[in-house]
Design an enzyme around this catalytic site. Structure first.
Site, PDB file in Angstrom:
ATOM      1  CG  ASP A  31      -2.259  -0.553   1.059  1.00 30.69           C
ATOM      2  OD1 ASP A  31      -2.118  -1.238   0.033  1.00 30.69           O
ATOM      3  OD2 ASP A  31      -2.536  -0.966   1.932  1.00 30.69           O
ATOM      4  CG  HIS A  82       2.333  -0.215   4.303  1.00 29.34           C
ATOM      5  ND1 HIS A  82       1.922  -1.273   5.478  1.00 29.34           N
ATOM      6  CD2 HIS A  82       1.475   1.074   4.248  1.00 29.34           C
ATOM      7  CE1 HIS A  82       1.020  -0.545   5.919  1.00 29.34           C
ATOM      8  NE2 HIS A  82       0.118   0.315   4.892  1.00 29.34           N
TER       9      HIS A  82
HETATM   10 ZN   LIG Z   1      -2.066   3.154   3.103  1.00 32.90          ZN
END
Ligand SMILES: [Zn+2]
Length: 195
Positions: free
Chosen positions: A6, A152
């Protein structure tokens, strides 16, 4: 296991993940932010060129403070178009920032042709105290076939340089999946239930 990242694209960190994933022979799904896509289109083009899947994380990483159905549709559509313009591919999936899938955002996703997807396990890799070992342990504890791992590929919304921890954890996570008999790939390659 679906492997997802993400908050990108990030011109500094995302290319490092692309190299690491190549070395591991793994393809993943990147949930990108539209405002990053228009700033760094070359990074998302390269992500697709390396065989990964792009998905939508929103236009910017905002919290849904109050219901705003028209804004939700408009910003998601903008993000879809940014991905489409940069890569020539229409994204299929949507993961709302912070995993907060309001009714308005769910409806907006469906209205623009995106399927909402959350995750089944995360590495807590955005926290300041995370280490490669802590990220690996958090993910490995929750491994199961058909699951979705959230990591991430940028520190845009996280502790500074946290992406380095995630990057270091990646080989161990992929190894643990394979040892458990699970293949690792993008969302497109496994059955996903609607959120
Ligand atoms: Zn996020």
């Amino acid at each position: 296991m679906a492997l997802t990242f993400d908050d990108g694209p990030d011109p500094e960190s995302t290319p490092r993940f692309l190299d690491a994933l190549d070395a591991l022979d793994v393809r993943a799904t990147f949930f990108v932010l539209g405002d990053g896509v228009v700033r760094h289109p070359a990074v998302v083009r390269e992500t697709v060129r390396r065989g990964h899947e792009l998905a939508v994380h929103g236009w910017s990483h905002d919290r849904p403070w109050r219901p705003a159905p028209a804004d939700d549709v408009r910003s998601l559509l903008r993000a879809v178009h940014a991905v489409l313009e940069a890569t020539g591919r229409r994204p299929r999936w949507y993961r709302p920032p912070y995993g907060i899938l309001t009714g308005g955002r769910w409806a907006a996703a469906r209205a623009v042709g995106l399927r909402p997807v959350l995750w089944s396990v995360w590495g807590r890799d955005w926290t300041a105290g995370a280490t490669p070992a802590s990220v690996r342990t958090a993910v490995t504890a929750g491994l199961r076939g058909g699951g979705t791992v959230l990591l991430h590929d940028t520190d845009r919304m996280a502790a500074p340089d946290s992406w380095r921890v995630t990057l270091d954890a990646l080989p161990g996570i992929v190894n643990d999946c394979r040892t458990a008999g699970l293949s690792v790939g993008p969302l497109a390659e496994h059955g996903v239930r609607d959120a």
